[in-house]
Design an enzyme around this catalytic site. Sequence first.
Site, PDB file in Angstrom:
ATOM      1  N   ARG A   1       0.849  -1.191   0.000  1.00 39.83           N
ATOM      2  CA  ARG A   1       0.000   0.000   0.000  1.00 39.83           C
ATOM      3  C   ARG A   1       0.885   1.242   0.000  1.00 39.83           C
ATOM      4  NH1 ARG A   1      -3.049   1.916   4.715  1.00 39.83           N
ATOM      5  NH2 ARG A   1      -3.999   3.778   3.838  1.00 39.83           N
TER       6      ARG A   1
ATOM      7  N   GLU B   1      14.288   1.913  -2.455  1.00 36.21           N
ATOM      8  CA  GLU B   1      15.356   1.326  -3.247  1.00 36.21           C
ATOM      9  C   GLU B   1      14.911   0.637  -4.529  1.00 36.21           C
ATOM     10  OE1 GLU B   1      16.709   0.040   0.651  1.00 36.21           O
ATOM     11  OE2 GLU B   1      18.749   0.143  -0.133  1.00 36.21           O
TER      12      GLU B   1
HETATM   13 MO1  MOS Z   1      20.179   2.212   1.991  1.00 36.18          MO
HETATM   14  S1  MOS Z   1      21.763   1.565   0.863  1.00 36.18           S
HETATM   15  O1  MOS Z   1      19.550   0.843   2.625  1.00 36.18           O
HETATM   16  O2  MOS Z   1      20.595   3.382   3.018  1.00 36.18           O
END
Ligand code: MOS
Length: 688
Positions: free
Chosen positions: A573, A650
């Site tokens: 979500r 990420e």
């Molecule tokens: Mo990130 S490389 O998990 O700060």
Amino acid sequence: MTGPARLEGRDKVTGTARYADDHRPPGCVHACPVPATVARGAVTAVDTAAALADPRVLTVLTHLDAPRLAHADDPTLAVLQSARVAHRGQYVALAVAETPEAAEQAAAAVRVTYAAEPHDVVLTEGHPGVYAPEQANGGHPADRVRGDFDAAWAAAEVRVDATYRTPPMHNHPMEPHAATARWEGDRLTVHDSSQGTAEVQRVLAALFGLERSQVLAVSEHVGGGFGCKGTPRPHVVLAAMAARVVGRPVRLALPRAHLAAVVGHRAPTVQRVRLAAGRDGRIEGLAQEILTRCSTLKEFVEQAAVPARVMYRSPSSRTTHRVVRQDVPAPSWMRAPGEAPGMFALESAMDELALACGIDPVELRLRNEPGTEPDSGRPFSSRHLTECLREGARRFGWERRGPAGRAEGRLLVGTGVAASTYPVLIGPASAEVRAEANGTFLVRVNATDIGTGARTVLAVIAAEVLAVPVDRVRAEIGRSDLPYGGVAGGSSGTSSWGWAVHAAASALARRLAEGGPVPAEGLSADADTRELVAQGAEYARHAFGAQFAEVQVDRDTGEVRLRRLLGVFAAGRILNPRTARSQLLGGMVMGASMALLEESTMDPEFGDHAERDLAAYHVAVNADVPDVQAYWVAEQDPHVSPMGSKGIGEIGIVGTAAAVANAVHHATGVRVRELPIGVRALLGRTGG
Ligand code: MOS
């Protein structure tokens, strides 16, 4: 800043938000470190006379006279404790002076003599020091073997065997690392540019022999980190050390030129990928074998083969990591360590397999979706890669793609696709949520905002549980004396801190529902998720995505330009669409940057990364990313946090570089297996 969440942005754009280096306590002096100029050896003498001749200079610390630190579990933090030099750029002295200029001049005037030793900094296959570590970063076993890969390879109708390379890369946040330290008796306060003050507090307490309660670490605002501020770095230890010696507050802001050596980087990788498949594209064997390197100071193994344990069905698989310790700066976390370089290789190899089988690359991925997580056999908590591929293909106009790209004058144009994945990581946290008598609410948790809008999203979570408008909620974060919260890393922040906020707000809501007015001193509830976060481990929990790229390659010059990048993600979500989109776009831009621009080069003579500033280390700018779009599919995952969030920091960087490389191949017929994809790889190979 503890104003209503929506004012956080105003603080930032008006410049009232304070970053570590904006803190200048009364009497504050300035420190500047001295980097080693050999890559391996020992300091034999330090001549500080010229530096100390300036009356503005208070002291120059060296390994001979610096305060002794307790044993550091991170050897990169044992600053000025020994004469040994483990890499070029490691700090060997620290100048402290009344002004920043005097500190800088003093540092430059320190004369260090070394007994230099031959250094080893070039990563080669067949390096005699290569060994098999037990674990790769993240605690993953270095090797995993399932089924009989060799038999599958021998029997395969179609084989892909290719080696991919990624260079060292550096995080380079906008705000370089900085810290201000001051002592009041045996109490230490630091303002640090960090992704997590709990760890700064813990480490400083251990190094200086203090109770944790004697150390206060504050990171009020942080100008980016991408992993290089995920653990304490030498600057904060040096600042605390210097402040103790001179008896005054000390500020230490690293020049960007130092960052390449002392705050970590993404290690280079050499990755052999083998895919054994039937003509129908169904994978029978998958091998991904990683070679990387780390420093002699500590082991760090970029876990680039780990996403291959998650992505595709295959009856047999072999994923391994090998590493060699060299006289180089210590590598560390950089946005999606493991997944970012690993998925460049795997998703490029998938493209090669699609071509070898004559199957559309989207279709190839759909055919190889696993029912359960391949290596663990666990069921996925939810997995929407199919939806991401289908929706991405539709939005991008993928179906109009021919087997080869098209030419527009000198420009060769092509399109490519790659998948993305990132694990759901959730750590324990504590939070307090308080109802004030005036009808507002206060959230307290040691979260860190590294530019992502952490205050806002935590207020959003509390407001939703309490069923109140978000502008009645304010969040206090970024201090180690708040209820415990872990690092803003591993895309885990919102789910980890947010779970504690959710639980505390739920407890508060129950108490409020019991009736009666809120007392004058307020009404508060707290929560600790230590036991809650242990749930759900029987499921494999990951976010997925698909990215589509269109590139143009100048046939004559080999110059590659990204025309379009489109990603669709399934990340649970989405709690705050505006900031989520921004993070996904940021990840994708960083992925495009990794594909086309980012590279640190190890100078074999000097034993050092050559790039020291943003003029030499190129990151994507606006002109490099003309059209980037991020979308997400609705995903209800009942096995993650109660908010249903999976983490978005990420995944945007994962797979991007492969999508671009695959598009370059589609445009030119040239398969580039080494990043970055530059003129060097394409000049003279595109028929121009
Ligand atoms: Mo990130 S490389 O998990 O700060």
